[in-house]
Motif scaffolding. Structure first.
Motif, short mmCIF file in Angstrom:
data_model
loop_
_atom_site.label_atom_id
_atom_site.label_comp_id
_atom_site.label_asym_id
_atom_site.label_seq_id
_atom_site.Cartn_x
_atom_site.Cartn_y
_atom_site.Cartn_z
N MET A 168 16.61 -21.65 -23.49
CA MET A 168 17.97 -21.32 -23.06
C MET A 168 18.65 -22.52 -22.38
N SER A 169 17.81 -23.39 -21.79
CA SER A 169 18.36 -24.55 -21.07
C SER A 169 19.17 -25.46 -22.00
N ARG A 170 19.00 -25.26 -23.31
CA ARG A 170 19.74 -26.12 -24.25
C ARG A 170 21.06 -25.50 -24.70
N ARG B 155 14.93 -17.87 -24.12
CA ARG B 155 15.23 -18.67 -25.31
C ARG B 155 16.51 -18.19 -25.96
N ILE B 156 17.06 -19.08 -26.81
CA ILE B 156 18.28 -18.76 -27.55
C ILE B 156 17.97 -18.99 -29.03
N PRO C 10 19.40 -14.70 -23.94
CA PRO C 10 17.94 -14.65 -24.00
C PRO C 10 17.47 -13.25 -24.40
N PHE C 11 16.15 -13.13 -24.76
CA PHE C 11 15.66 -11.86 -25.31
C PHE C 11 14.78 -11.06 -24.37
N ALA C 12 13.82 -11.74 -23.73
CA ALA C 12 12.70 -11.01 -23.13
C ALA C 12 13.15 -10.01 -22.06
#
Ligand SMILES: Cc1cc2nc3c(=O)[nH]c(=O)nc-3n(C[C@H](O)[C@H](O)[C@H](O)COP(=O)(O)OP(=O)(O)OC[C@H]3O[C@@H](n4cnc5c(N)ncnc54)[C@H](O)[C@@H]3O)c2cc1C
Length: 416
Positions: free
Chosen positions: A236-238, A191-192, A278-280
């Motif tokens: 993140m795809s966005r 994610r972003i 991204p975070f994870a």
């Protein structure tokens, strides 16, 4: 040994994890040097909310009074809105018999918080050098870490030696990557996040808010001084769609949701919109000969459940005694001693790691979150327990029991 050392322990990164580690080491008389690439006060992209238990560590570090004197906001709990519109409110002070160090969580700008916390480490005796970017690890003849290579503001590269190097350098940690310990997973969310400060958003109370939608989630929280932290987190795809105009994306997100849009009429954005992701990431183990990881450098999952500041502060407290023990027994038992740190991390954070992954799945599959929000909107006792677990003062086992999880996610399906 005989070799010149610049410190007994070099801590890379002066955020909450580095500062707490350095504080705890300095208090034990260890000669500790913190290196941070930034010059404080520095910002960190964050939703800026701290669990009630974070205040316990800050109090022990003798910085809580100074933090309180800056007029931070105090949060009574969290409000979660599911995609189907169901709203659940969970409060820290509730009838479940558990009590946090404080009844409320703090919410405070990171520019203010982090500078005070790092000063706490300095006051305890740690040396801190800013504008010092660590670019690599130094090793001696064996594979053992023996220091760091650092690039100073003067453009000069130097090697600094220490008996231990602590990687507290956050997401995308240089230390963690050079040690080869960091792992990511294809099934974890990528994610972003976009974050900004606003003023004059209507209806902001002492409840932190999370609005989950089918294509991401949105948070808003009062951080004191009339400022509100506003964040949106999307897959993140966005990233391409967000492009260079992050503000346009954030404002479009708000504008296209009537329940948010009406509250932003007349609101002012007072900072640029900043992005991270991204975070994870996690580590198989959080140490290697001559080095250890703490805070985000050791693991971070997702901002939704990311009580990352507490984990960073608590992680520093956990790590320090193992380093003190290892320093006291040079060349002996390092593996046994530092494996103890891994076990302590698992004992302390293992339940939270499981819960984070369950919540991460619920966000990724809103069917489950919609069900859960419906239950929680009718069962405040369950919402209070979840928020207390997120607030780090209720054991995760209370909500990870099969019965609690069944009531939360599965039973609504039978009632529909
Ligand atoms: C969008 C988002 C929202 C979040 N919201 C919350 C929240 O509301 N509450 C919460 O508790 N947590 C939240 N988190 C998590 C939280 O921000 C982190 O877990 C926390 O900051 C971790 O502290 P740390 O000290 O490990 O790392 P950081 O705070 O990132 O500090 C790392 C330090 O290392 C320095 N550094 C990095 N690389 C180098 C280098 N090569 N050389 C020298 N110095 C270096 C940096 O300058 C920095 O000062 C959020 C995270 C994200 C991404």
């Amino acid at each position: 040994m005989g070799e010149h050392l610049d410190a007994e322990v070099i801590v890379v990164g002066g955020g909450p994890a580095g500062a707490a580690t350095a504080w705890a080491l300095a208090r034990e008389g260890v000669d500790v040097l913190v290196l941070d690439r930034a010059k404080f006060p520095r910002d960190k992209i964050c939703a800026e909310y701290l669990s009630p238990q974070a205040s316990r560590v800050l109090s022990d570090m003798r910085v809580l009074d100074e933090i309180e004197a800056t007029n931070p906001a105090h949060l009574a709990g969290m409000r979660i809105r599911a995609p189907n519109g169901h709203v659940a409110n969970g409060e820290f002070a509730a009838n479940h018999g558990f009590h946090g160090f404080r009844d409320k969580g703090l919410a405070i700008q990171r520019t203010i918080l982090d500078e005070i916390v790092l000063r706490g480490a300095r006051t305890a005796g740690a040396r801190v050098e800013e504008s010092m970017r660590v670019t690599d690890l130094a090793r001696n003849g064996s594979a053992r870490v023996s220091g760091v290579t650092v690039l100073g503001a003067d453009g000069l590269r130097r090697t600094l030696r220490a008996r231990y190097v602590v990687g507290a350098d956050g997401l995308r940690s240089v230390v963690g990557r050079r040690l080869g310990l960091v792992r990511t997973s294809r099934i974890w969310p990528r994610r972003i996040a976009l974050v900004a400060h606003y003023r004059k958003v209507k209806g902001v109370t002492d409840m932190g808010e999370m609005h989950v939608d089918y294509d991401g989630y949105f948070g808003i929280v009062d951080v004191g001084d009339g400022k509100m932290n506003v964040a949106v987190v999307v897959p993140m795809s966005r990233a391409k769609e967000i492009g260079d105009d992050k503000a346009e994306f954030l404002e479009r997100w708000i504008g296209s949701r009537p329940h948010l849009a009406e509250r932003f009429v007349g609101a002012e954005r007072i900072t640029p919109v900043r992005a991270t992701g991204p975070f994870a990431a996690a580590t198989r183990r959080a140490w290697s000969p001559g080095a250890a990881l703490v805070g985000d450098a050791a693991d971070f999952f997702d901002p939704f459940t990311g009580e990352g500041i507490y984990a960073a502060l608590r992680g520093g407290e956990l790590l320090a005694p193992y380093l003190v023990e290892a320093l006291g027994r040079p060349g002996k038992d390092e593996g046994r001693i530092l494996s103890g740190y891994d076990r302590a991390r698992k004992r302390e954070f293992g339940g939270k790691w499981k819960l984070e992954r369950i919540v991460g799945m619920a966000i990724a599959y809103p069917y489950f979150l919609n069900n859960a929000a419906k239950v929680l909107s009718q069962r405040k006792d369950m919402a209070d327990l979840l928020v207390g677990v997120a607030g780090d003062f209720i054991p995760t086992s209370v909500v990870l029991s099969p019965r609690f999880l069944f009531n939360l996610f599965i039973s609504p399906a039978f009632r529909n």
